[in-house]
Write an enzyme that holds these catalytic residues in place. Structure first.
Site, mmCIF file in Angstrom:
data_model
loop_
_atom_site.group_PDB
_atom_site.id
_atom_site.type_symbol
_atom_site.label_atom_id
_atom_site.label_comp_id
_atom_site.label_asym_id
_atom_site.label_seq_id
_atom_site.Cartn_x
_atom_site.Cartn_y
_atom_site.Cartn_z
ATOM 1 N N ARG A 28 0.852 -1.195 0.000
ATOM 2 C CA ARG A 28 0.000 0.000 0.000
ATOM 3 C C ARG A 28 0.880 1.235 0.000
ATOM 4 O O ARG A 28 1.771 1.363 0.832
ATOM 5 C CB ARG A 28 -0.909 0.009 1.235
ATOM 6 C CG ARG A 28 -1.852 -1.157 1.204
ATOM 7 C CD ARG A 28 -2.843 -1.153 2.338
ATOM 8 N NE ARG A 28 -3.511 -2.447 2.360
ATOM 9 C CZ ARG A 28 -4.470 -2.777 3.195
ATOM 10 N NH1 ARG A 28 -4.905 -1.920 4.080
ATOM 11 N NH2 ARG A 28 -5.011 -3.978 3.145
ATOM 12 N N SER A 120 -7.848 -1.486 0.650
ATOM 13 C CA SER A 120 -8.837 -1.834 1.664
ATOM 14 C C SER A 120 -9.496 -0.629 2.329
ATOM 15 O O SER A 120 -10.180 0.130 1.680
ATOM 16 C CB SER A 120 -8.180 -2.742 2.696
ATOM 17 O OG SER A 120 -9.135 -3.221 3.584
ATOM 18 N N HIS A 121 -9.243 -0.469 3.627
ATOM 19 C CA HIS A 121 -9.916 0.584 4.400
ATOM 20 C C HIS A 121 -9.187 1.926 4.299
ATOM 21 O O HIS A 121 -9.617 2.899 4.895
ATOM 22 C CB HIS A 121 -10.003 0.161 5.862
ATOM 23 C CG HIS A 121 -8.649 -0.101 6.454
ATOM 24 N ND1 HIS A 121 -7.931 -1.236 6.158
ATOM 25 C CD2 HIS A 121 -7.874 0.634 7.272
ATOM 26 C CE1 HIS A 121 -6.775 -1.188 6.792
ATOM 27 N NE2 HIS A 121 -6.707 -0.068 7.475
ATOM 28 N N ASP A 286 -16.061 -2.193 4.518
ATOM 29 C CA ASP A 286 -14.921 -1.360 4.099
ATOM 30 C C ASP A 286 -14.782 -1.332 2.577
ATOM 31 O O ASP A 286 -15.575 -1.957 1.851
ATOM 32 C CB ASP A 286 -13.619 -1.790 4.791
ATOM 33 C CG ASP A 286 -13.042 -3.073 4.228
ATOM 34 O OD1 ASP A 286 -13.811 -3.880 3.674
ATOM 35 O OD2 ASP A 286 -11.817 -3.276 4.350
ATOM 36 N N ASP A 288 -12.946 -2.695 0.284
ATOM 37 C CA ASP A 288 -12.850 -3.916 -0.517
ATOM 38 C C ASP A 288 -13.777 -5.019 -0.025
ATOM 39 O O ASP A 288 -13.736 -6.147 -0.530
ATOM 40 C CB ASP A 288 -11.404 -4.421 -0.577
ATOM 41 C CG ASP A 288 -10.873 -4.838 0.774
ATOM 42 O OD1 ASP A 288 -11.262 -4.217 1.783
ATOM 43 O OD2 ASP A 288 -10.069 -5.790 0.839
ATOM 44 N N ASP A 290 -14.138 -6.715 2.872
ATOM 45 C CA ASP A 290 -13.825 -7.820 3.785
ATOM 46 C C ASP A 290 -14.095 -7.484 5.251
ATOM 47 O O ASP A 290 -14.108 -8.373 6.093
ATOM 48 C CB ASP A 290 -12.390 -8.344 3.573
ATOM 49 C CG ASP A 290 -11.326 -7.271 3.660
ATOM 50 O OD1 ASP A 290 -11.683 -6.094 3.881
ATOM 51 O OD2 ASP A 290 -10.138 -7.613 3.504
ATOM 52 N N ARG A 291 -14.332 -6.198 5.556
ATOM 53 C CA ARG A 291 -14.616 -5.841 6.960
ATOM 54 C C ARG A 291 -16.095 -5.559 7.156
ATOM 55 O O ARG A 291 -16.788 -5.165 6.216
ATOM 56 C CB ARG A 291 -13.858 -4.581 7.349
ATOM 57 C CG ARG A 291 -12.378 -4.744 7.307
ATOM 58 C CD ARG A 291 -11.721 -3.478 7.828
ATOM 59 N NE ARG A 291 -10.282 -3.651 7.872
ATOM 60 C CZ ARG A 291 -9.487 -3.003 8.686
ATOM 61 N NH1 ARG A 291 -9.980 -2.106 9.527
ATOM 62 N NH2 ARG A 291 -8.188 -3.225 8.672
ATOM 63 N N THR A 355 -1.625 -10.814 13.783
ATOM 64 C CA THR A 355 -2.546 -9.968 13.028
ATOM 65 C C THR A 355 -2.376 -10.193 11.527
ATOM 66 O O THR A 355 -1.259 -10.270 11.025
ATOM 67 C CB THR A 355 -2.257 -8.495 13.380
ATOM 68 O OG1 THR A 355 -2.604 -8.303 14.750
ATOM 69 C CG2 THR A 355 -3.068 -7.548 12.518
ATOM 70 N N GLU A 374 -10.883 -11.162 13.535
ATOM 71 C CA GLU A 374 -9.951 -10.198 14.093
ATOM 72 C C GLU A 374 -10.737 -9.051 14.714
ATOM 73 O O GLU A 374 -11.839 -8.730 14.256
ATOM 74 C CB GLU A 374 -9.054 -9.636 12.997
ATOM 75 C CG GLU A 374 -8.172 -10.656 12.323
ATOM 76 C CD GLU A 374 -7.135 -9.988 11.429
ATOM 77 O OE1 GLU A 374 -6.005 -9.792 11.892
ATOM 78 O OE2 GLU A 374 -7.474 -9.652 10.282
ATOM 79 N N SER A 376 -10.257 -6.118 14.270
ATOM 80 C CA SER A 376 -10.302 -5.019 13.314
ATOM 81 C C SER A 376 -11.492 -5.146 12.358
ATOM 82 O O SER A 376 -11.374 -4.846 11.184
ATOM 83 C CB SER A 376 -9.001 -4.978 12.519
ATOM 84 O OG SER A 376 -8.755 -6.246 11.927
ATOM 85 N N LYS A 387 -11.477 -12.621 5.031
ATOM 86 C CA LYS A 387 -12.607 -12.210 5.841
ATOM 87 C C LYS A 387 -13.690 -11.696 4.905
ATOM 88 O O LYS A 387 -13.404 -11.344 3.765
ATOM 89 C CB LYS A 387 -12.192 -11.170 6.876
ATOM 90 C CG LYS A 387 -11.403 -9.971 6.346
ATOM 91 C CD LYS A 387 -10.852 -9.178 7.518
ATOM 92 C CE LYS A 387 -10.229 -7.867 7.085
ATOM 93 N NZ LYS A 387 -8.796 -7.956 6.807
HETATM 94 C C1 VG1 Z 1 -4.983 -4.028 9.906
HETATM 95 C C2 VG1 Z 1 -5.703 -4.833 10.966
HETATM 96 C C3 VG1 Z 1 -5.602 -6.309 10.649
HETATM 97 C C4 VG1 Z 1 -6.152 -6.568 9.241
HETATM 98 C C5 VG1 Z 1 -5.408 -5.706 8.242
HETATM 99 C C6 VG1 Z 1 -5.954 -5.825 6.841
HETATM 100 O O1 VG1 Z 1 -3.606 -4.333 9.930
HETATM 101 O O2 VG1 Z 1 -5.176 -4.569 12.247
HETATM 102 O O3 VG1 Z 1 -6.304 -7.030 11.624
HETATM 103 O O4 VG1 Z 1 -6.008 -7.921 8.892
HETATM 104 O O5 VG1 Z 1 -5.508 -4.334 8.620
HETATM 105 O O6 VG1 Z 1 -7.305 -5.500 6.794
HETATM 106 P P1 VG1 Z 1 -2.535 -3.363 10.634
HETATM 107 O O7 VG1 Z 1 -1.209 -3.985 10.357
HETATM 108 O O8 VG1 Z 1 -2.724 -2.017 10.056
HETATM 109 O O9 VG1 Z 1 -2.909 -3.363 12.101
HETATM 110 V V1 VG1 Z 1 -7.946 -4.916 5.361
HETATM 111 O O10 VG1 Z 1 -9.563 -4.892 5.525
HETATM 112 O O11 VG1 Z 1 -7.182 -3.408 5.328
HETATM 113 O O12 VG1 Z 1 -7.320 -5.861 4.162
HETATM 114 CO CO CO Z 2 -10.437 -4.610 3.701
#
Ligand code: VG1
Ligand code: CO
Length: 563
Positions: A28, A120-121, A286, A288, A290-291, A355, A374, A376, A387
């Site tokens: 990213r 993603s988010h 979110d 993409d 998955d959340r 994580t 998770e 998150s 997810k």
């Molecule tokens: C975060 C979350 C983690 C999740 C990851 C990807 O990672 O804490 O639980 O799997 O995002 O989610 P980090 O390293 O920023 O804490 V997604 O929906 O952005 O693919």
């Molecule tokens: Co996501």
């Protein structure tokens, strides 16, 4: 027989870009960096090369979350895949496909893997982030060993191979054939929803959800991410909810300049709408897909940790889990222990992983677990290897339909049975990297010094409380399937009352550092179940701030987001 169009692979010399190292979930970066000349081509070339000899003739899936830059990326992937010997690309129509749907397609069509275009988010648009991740043939995110290979290749690259004359219109479904020297190359553009929609219908009993929805108003917020059209198709067309059930379901390349992260801060409009009391169930997803965030009537918030535990406790309401026995669950380490209590009662195994969803893959493949999640806002099961936000909302609706309880009643019943794990997460987003690294180094020194065990801290909060350190470490994980060891996954400080604080730096940001502080505390006293997490955890949070000196290091008085 359709005729093949001749296209020409050309080697293009390039230079090395630093920092092409995928984090928790893919690479990213700021759009400006990703879109700089040759940056994306390099990363895609290295991703394809990382696949190794089996790349030649293989089939890959391509889809993304609709963000700015995605279409250019799909185009690039088609041109690079053709030149590098890929046999077939299955491309989502218009490039749009949620992360869980890509996982579903990889598995259903037995492809070699897939490339997902998403950050993603993270925010999108020209000033936002872009991201690329690779998923393996099991449909799950590539393990660290694979992403390290991409990074190693990116440090050595001098040439990429591309068919720049190949122009494929992926806005229409259909099969397109090309001739690359003596090889055939096929692009199959598929409907973005069909495989996924069918899978959901096999997992759940849509009729009973449909009946339930006749009596309960629901509200979904797609935050202008990729789930918008999935929400409209699955909840609207299949399950019969009206357009008054949809918020932000039109996909926008910049997510309407919002932050497509389904939490109380960035999905505040859902919280506000739910607070009015007309809706009995609400969910946000979110960028993409998955959340998920789950809310009950009057914006009753279900923490992702509790959501996971409640689903675990009620899995037998879902047809998919009635068909095959459930043997185990898993949660990421920072996720609260609420799931563990359900596992214990049901006699199932419960695994604690680092994580990132990639760590669930082996457990799911080996049949050791059927449900995982998770803190998150990620919940999922053995149906795919990502997810899955829409799946989580459907799981909740199926359970609510079967149990005939409101969201709040279900949670209260759960706490009565198991006690309540109060959980909170503080995010300090976009801090300066250097002081955060120093803080983590200090925390490492703290856990390295075992004489800290027994130390007492007075936490000042809603009520002051004394905490005694009982165990300290930096979490390390040995995969029970392949034996691989992953170290330094989060500083953990346990206290004698069973509470726990965890510190880690985010691996999904595109610049600076984001500190995450997680607090989990178990409560067995029913009189306290209905208190707020902020009240119950304030003293423990204060101790976390004392030990880490977080305010000093980050210069932040308050977190950016509290969950
Ligand atoms: C975060 C979350 C983690 C999740 C990851 C990807 O990672 O804490 O639980 O799997 O995002 O989610 P980090 O390293 O920023 O804490 V997604 O929906 O952005 O693919
Ligand atoms: Co996501």
């Amino acid at each position: 027989m359709s005729s093949s169009l001749k296209v020409t692979p050309t080697p293009v010399s390039t230079r090395v870009f630093d920092g092409q190292k995928p984090g928790t979930s893919g690479l990213r970066k700021k759009v400006t960096e990703f879109m700089s000349p040759q940056y994306m081509e390099n990363f895609i070339q290295c991703t394809l090369e990382a696949i190794g000899p089996s790349l030649v003739g293989c089939t890959l899936v391509v889809g993304g979350d609709g963000r700015h830059g995605m279409k250019e990326a799909v185009n690039n992937i088609i041109q690079l895949a053709a030149a590098n010997g890929v046999g077939k690309l299955i491309v989502a129509q218009n490039g749009l496909m949620s992360t869980p749907a890509v996982s579903c397609v990889i598995r259903k069509r037995k492809t070699h893997g897939g490339i997902i275009l998403t950050a993603s988010h993270n925010p999108g648009g020209p000033d936002g982030d872009f991201g690329i991740k690779y998923n393996m043939d099991n449909g799950g995110p590539a393990p660290t060993e694979f992403t390290n290979r991409i990074h190693d290749l990116s440090q050595k690259i001098h040439t990429y191979h591309i068919c720049s004359d190949l122009q494929c219109d992926f806005s229409q479904t259909g099969t397109y054939n090309y001739q690359v020297e003596d090889r055939e190359f096929v692009v199959e553009v598929i409907d973005s929803f069909e495989d996924y929609n069918l899978m959901m219908k096999e997992i759940f009993d849509f009729e009973s959800i449909k009946n339930y929805l006749k009596g309960t108003k629901v509200l979904f917020n797609a935050l202008h991410g990729v789930t918008g059209p999935y929400v409209e198709k699955i909840f609207g067309e299949e399950l019969g909810t009206g357009t008054d059930s949809f918020m932000k379901t039109n996909v926008l390349t910049d997510f309407g300049q919002g932050h497509p992260d389904p939490n109380l801060t960035y999905a505040a409009d859902l919280v506000e709408a739910m607070a009015k009391g007309d809706f009995g169930f609400g969910a946000a997803f979110d960028g993409d897909g998955d959340r998920n965030m789950i809310l009950g009537a009057k914006a009753f918030f279900v923490t992702p940790c509790d959501s996971l535990a409640v689903i675990a406790n009620n899995l037998d309401c879902i047809p998919y889990f009635q068909k095959s026995p459930v043997t185990g669950y898993a949660r990421s380490m920072p996720t609260s222990g609420a799931l563990d209590r359900v596992a214990e009662k049901k006699g199932h195994d419960c695994y604690e992983t680092p994580t990132g969803w990639k760590f669930f893959g082996n457990l799911l493949d080996a049949g050791k677990i059927q449900l995982c999640g998770e803190e998150s806002f990620g919940t999922g099961s053995s149906h795919i290897r990502e997810k899955d936000g829409i799946w989580a909302a459907l799981a909740w609706l199926q359970i609510l339909a079967a149990r005939n309880l409101s969201v709040e009643e279900l949670l209260k019943e759960h706490w009565k049975q198991y006690g309540r794990n109060f959980f909170t997460r503080y995010d300090y987003e976009n801090c300066q990297a250097e002081p955060c690294n120093k803080m983590m180094a200090e925390l490492q020194a703290f856990v390295d010094d075992q004489s800290n065990i027994g130390k007492k801290f007075i936490g000042h909060g809603a009520t002051d409380k004394e905490y005694t350190v009982s165990k300290i470490d930096n979490f390390s994980y040995t995969d029970p399937v392949d034996g691989s060891v992953t170290t330094k996954q989060g500083i953990r400080i346990f206290f004698s009352d069973g509470s726990r604080i965890v510190f880690r730096l985010s691996g999904t940001g595109s610049s600076g550092a984001t500190v995450r502080l997680y607090v989990d505390s178990y409560e067995s006293e029913p009189d306290n179940f209905l208190k707020s997490a902020s009240e119950m955890l304030s003293a423990c949070v204060d101790v976390a701030l004392q030990i880490s000196k977080l305010k000093e290091y980050t210069g932040r008085d308050k977190p950016t987001v509290v969950t």
